[in-house]
Design a protein around this motif. Structure first.
Motif, short mmCIF file in Angstrom:
data_model
loop_
_atom_site.label_atom_id
_atom_site.label_comp_id
_atom_site.label_asym_id
_atom_site.label_seq_id
_atom_site.Cartn_x
_atom_site.Cartn_y
_atom_site.Cartn_z
N ALA A 294 0.00 -63.93 -4.22
CA ALA A 294 -0.35 -63.29 -5.49
C ALA A 294 -1.64 -63.87 -6.05
CB ALA A 294 0.80 -63.46 -6.48
N HIS A 295 -1.82 -65.17 -5.93
CA HIS A 295 -3.05 -65.80 -6.40
C HIS A 295 -4.25 -65.26 -5.64
CE1 HIS A 295 -6.13 -69.08 -6.31
NE2 HIS A 295 -5.88 -69.07 -7.62
N ALA A 296 -4.13 -65.11 -4.32
CA ALA A 296 -5.23 -64.57 -3.52
C ALA A 296 -5.57 -63.15 -3.97
CB ALA A 296 -4.85 -64.58 -2.04
N ALA A 297 -4.55 -62.34 -4.29
CA ALA A 297 -4.80 -60.98 -4.75
C ALA A 297 -5.51 -60.98 -6.11
CB ALA A 297 -3.48 -60.21 -4.85
N VAL A 298 -5.10 -61.87 -7.00
CA VAL A 298 -5.71 -61.96 -8.33
C VAL A 298 -7.18 -62.34 -8.21
CG1 VAL A 298 -5.73 -63.33 -10.45
CG2 VAL A 298 -3.57 -62.40 -9.59
N VAL A 299 -7.47 -63.35 -7.42
CA VAL A 299 -8.86 -63.80 -7.28
C VAL A 299 -9.71 -62.75 -6.58
CG1 VAL A 299 -10.32 -65.56 -6.23
CG2 VAL A 299 -8.18 -66.22 -7.35
N ALA A 300 -9.16 -62.13 -5.53
CA ALA A 300 -9.91 -61.08 -4.83
C ALA A 300 -10.18 -59.89 -5.74
CB ALA A 300 -9.14 -60.63 -3.60
N GLY A 301 -9.32 -59.67 -6.71
CA GLY A 301 -9.51 -58.57 -7.64
C GLY A 301 -10.51 -58.87 -8.74
N GLY A 302 -11.12 -60.05 -8.74
CA GLY A 302 -12.15 -60.37 -9.71
C GLY A 302 -11.67 -61.14 -10.92
N ALA A 303 -10.38 -61.47 -10.97
CA ALA A 303 -9.85 -62.27 -12.08
C ALA A 303 -9.92 -63.76 -11.73
CB ALA A 303 -8.42 -61.86 -12.39
N PRO A 320 -13.13 -61.56 -16.74
CA PRO A 320 -14.25 -60.93 -16.05
C PRO A 320 -14.15 -59.41 -15.95
CG PRO A 320 -13.52 -62.89 -14.87
CD PRO A 320 -12.50 -62.62 -15.93
N LEU A 321 -12.98 -58.85 -16.22
CA LEU A 321 -12.78 -57.40 -16.13
C LEU A 321 -12.67 -56.77 -17.52
CD1 LEU A 321 -10.09 -57.48 -13.29
CD2 LEU A 321 -12.56 -57.26 -13.04
N ARG A 322 -13.24 -57.44 -18.52
CA ARG A 322 -13.04 -57.01 -19.90
C ARG A 322 -13.54 -55.59 -20.15
NH1 ARG A 322 -11.75 -59.22 -24.63
NH2 ARG A 322 -11.61 -61.29 -23.71
N GLU A 323 -14.72 -55.23 -19.63
CA GLU A 323 -15.27 -53.91 -19.96
C GLU A 323 -14.42 -52.77 -19.41
OE1 GLU A 323 -19.35 -54.02 -18.78
OE2 GLU A 323 -19.99 -54.83 -20.71
N PRO A 324 -14.05 -52.78 -18.13
CA PRO A 324 -13.20 -51.68 -17.67
C PRO A 324 -11.81 -51.70 -18.32
CG PRO A 324 -13.46 -53.33 -15.95
CD PRO A 324 -14.46 -53.64 -17.01
N LEU A 325 -11.31 -52.87 -18.65
CA LEU A 325 -10.02 -52.92 -19.35
C LEU A 325 -10.13 -52.32 -20.74
CD1 LEU A 325 -8.80 -56.46 -18.24
CD2 LEU A 325 -7.65 -54.29 -17.75
N ALA A 326 -11.24 -52.61 -21.43
CA ALA A 326 -11.44 -52.03 -22.76
C ALA A 326 -11.53 -50.52 -22.69
CB ALA A 326 -12.70 -52.61 -23.40
N ALA A 327 -12.13 -50.01 -21.62
CA ALA A 327 -12.22 -48.56 -21.46
C ALA A 327 -10.86 -47.92 -21.27
CB ALA A 327 -13.13 -48.23 -20.27
N GLN A 328 -9.88 -48.73 -20.84
CA GLN A 328 -8.52 -48.22 -20.66
C GLN A 328 -7.60 -48.61 -21.81
OE1 GLN A 328 -7.08 -48.66 -16.48
NE2 GLN A 328 -9.09 -49.55 -16.12
N GLY A 329 -8.21 -49.09 -22.89
CA GLY A 329 -7.45 -49.40 -24.08
C GLY A 329 -6.85 -50.78 -24.12
N ALA A 330 -7.28 -51.68 -23.22
CA ALA A 330 -6.76 -53.04 -23.19
C ALA A 330 -7.85 -54.00 -23.64
CB ALA A 330 -6.26 -53.40 -21.78
N ASP A 405 -7.48 -54.30 -7.57
CA ASP A 405 -8.66 -53.74 -6.92
C ASP A 405 -9.24 -52.58 -7.72
OD1 ASP A 405 -8.56 -55.56 -4.89
OD2 ASP A 405 -7.75 -54.19 -3.38
N ASP A 406 -8.36 -51.74 -8.27
CA ASP A 406 -8.84 -50.64 -9.10
C ASP A 406 -9.62 -51.15 -10.30
OD1 ASP A 406 -7.70 -48.84 -7.38
OD2 ASP A 406 -5.95 -48.42 -8.65
N LEU A 407 -9.12 -52.20 -10.90
CA LEU A 407 -9.82 -52.79 -12.05
C LEU A 407 -11.15 -53.40 -11.62
CD1 LEU A 407 -6.85 -54.50 -13.90
CD2 LEU A 407 -8.03 -52.40 -14.57
N ARG A 408 -11.15 -54.07 -10.46
CA ARG A 408 -12.41 -54.67 -9.97
C ARG A 408 -13.44 -53.59 -9.66
NH1 ARG A 408 -11.71 -56.42 -4.21
NH2 ARG A 408 -11.93 -54.15 -4.09
#
Length: 418
Positions: A294-303, A320-330, A405-408
């Protein structure tokens, strides 16, 4: 207006529960519990002699010689922490906790009408406050008229899944005791080290036995979370005896007794017979493998996330994924929790539940939900030589990877052209 108080949006004040192991109950534990189910007598407050002796043996095997007069048992660590907090700070004293910290620590200060002051942790680990930040917080609280007397910490930590290095722990303990603080060491996760031969874990009670009370919830490594039982080890000597007596008074007022069948199972587990130790070691190996994946997936996803060293969880920073998350309301931790819980189909409590800043995009991810949806699937994980290759575990990890990955990918589309 940006939301800064999420308490109307879910049980921020009381929750989430600690991460469970998700595994079927050990049959030997079930047998002990069932054999004691016919007992009609109530357990004494603080635990019966057999349970206290078992707790003494447990701690003595870990380098903390203990006698029954130093031990109290209760129906889960929250009851013990509430009694300890009341005993140590009920006359107006203040409580210090790390940031972030276990979700169940701060509520007991609030129940008693006392503030819990959060102290930042260093970059390398959570659970133990930065010594310089601790001293500055004590100074500031006193300058504002406060009276800090209690520090709660954990060497093997929930929520960060890290283990504080001995040198950091030593500096923090020295700073705390120099300021006259009593320490409560939550050692619920000490028996869940992912690499026990490569990780040095010391208890603060080994450093300052006169100023440290140890609390361990047996749901960490020995009992199912639905069987509430915990034990506390008090300092030797007169101050420790007074604290022990005061805690027993409070437990009595609360009626906080362990149910007799659970007490029997707890005593059996604390004696650490072979079936218990074998199950514990197998469960730790399993969760260590899943946490690493799970850690490998999180880091590979850009977090960002510290490598998990203990427990059944990891703590991810999606900053690091703040902008796309904000676009989705997070745009904050509560909104991130809502988004990820829906997308992952599993709880993803936000960092605000652990005392972290609401604006920080952090979540705790547990490994238990990744083991399958049924007892059969989760039990298969225990016996498989390659649990990560089981279809149901693969599907869960693929789902986690896909969401991240979608978020990244969305974040990369937000990057300006070079």
């Amino acid at each position: 207006m940006r939301r800064t108080d999420p308490e109307g949006h879910g049980p921020v004040r009381y929750g989430p529960p600690p991460p469970g192991d998700g595994l079927p109950v050990l049959p030997e534990l079930t047998a002990v519990l069932a054999a004691a189910a016919g007992r009609a007598d109530a357990q004494p407050v603080g635990g019966a002699p057999a349970l206290l002796e078992a707790a003494c043996g447990y701690w003595t095997r870990r380098g903390l010689p203990t006698v029954p007069d130093q031990v109290a048992a209760g129906p889960g660590a929250p009851a013990l922490l509430l009694a300890l907090t009341a005993a140590l700070s009920g006359d107006g004293a203040d409580i210090l906790v790390p940031r972030p910290c276990a979700a169940w620590w701060a509520p007991y200060a609030r129940v008693l009408g006392r503030p819990a002051y959060h102290v930042p942790t260093p970059a390398e680990s959570g659970g133990v406050p930065d010594p310089y930040a601790l001293l500055e917080t004590v100074r500031r609280v006193r300058a504002e008229g406060g009276d800090p007397r209690l520090l709660v910490l954990s060497v093997a930590d929930d929520p960060t899944a890290t283990v504080a290095p001995p040198e950091l722990l030593h500096e923090a303990v020295e700073a705390a005791t120099a300021e006259g603080l009593h320490l409560v060491s939550d050692e619920t996760w000490r028996d869940t080290l992912h690499h026990p031969h490569d990780t040095v874990l010391l208890s603060p009670a080994e450093m300052r036995p006169d100023r440290v009370t140890v609390v361990s919830d047996l749901a960490g490594a020995l009992l199912p979370p639905g069987w509430p039982a915990a034990v506390a080890r008090f300092p030797a000597g007169e101050p420790g005896q007074r604290l022990h007596a005061r805690v027993l008074d409070i437990l009595t007022a609360l009626g906080a007794r362990i149910a007799a069948p659970v007490a029997a199972a707890a005593g059996y587990a604390l004696d650490e017979p072979q079936p218990v130790t074998e199950r514990r070691e197998a469960a730790v190996r399993l969760h260590a493998r899943v946490a690493a994946a799970a850690h490998a997936a999180v880091v590979a996803g850009g977090a960002l996330a510290r490598p998990p060293q203990a427990g059944r969880h990891l703590y991810a920073d999606l900053g690091p994924l703040r902008e796309p998350l904000a676009a989705q309301g997070a745009g904050d931790a509560q909104e991130l929790e809502d988004l990820l819980t829906t997308r992952l189909g599993m709880p993803a409590p936000g960092g605000h539940r652990f005392g972290d800043d609401l604006g920080a995009l952090r979540v705790r991810l547990a490994t238990g939900p990744l083991l399958g949806a049924t007892d059969e699937e989760r039990g298969e994980c225990l016996t498989s030589p390659a649990p990560l290759e089981l279809p149901h575990v693969q599907r869960a990890l693929i789902s986690l990877t896909s969401v991240l990955d979608d978020l990244r990918d969305e974040a990369q589309r937000w990057e300006p052209p070079r």
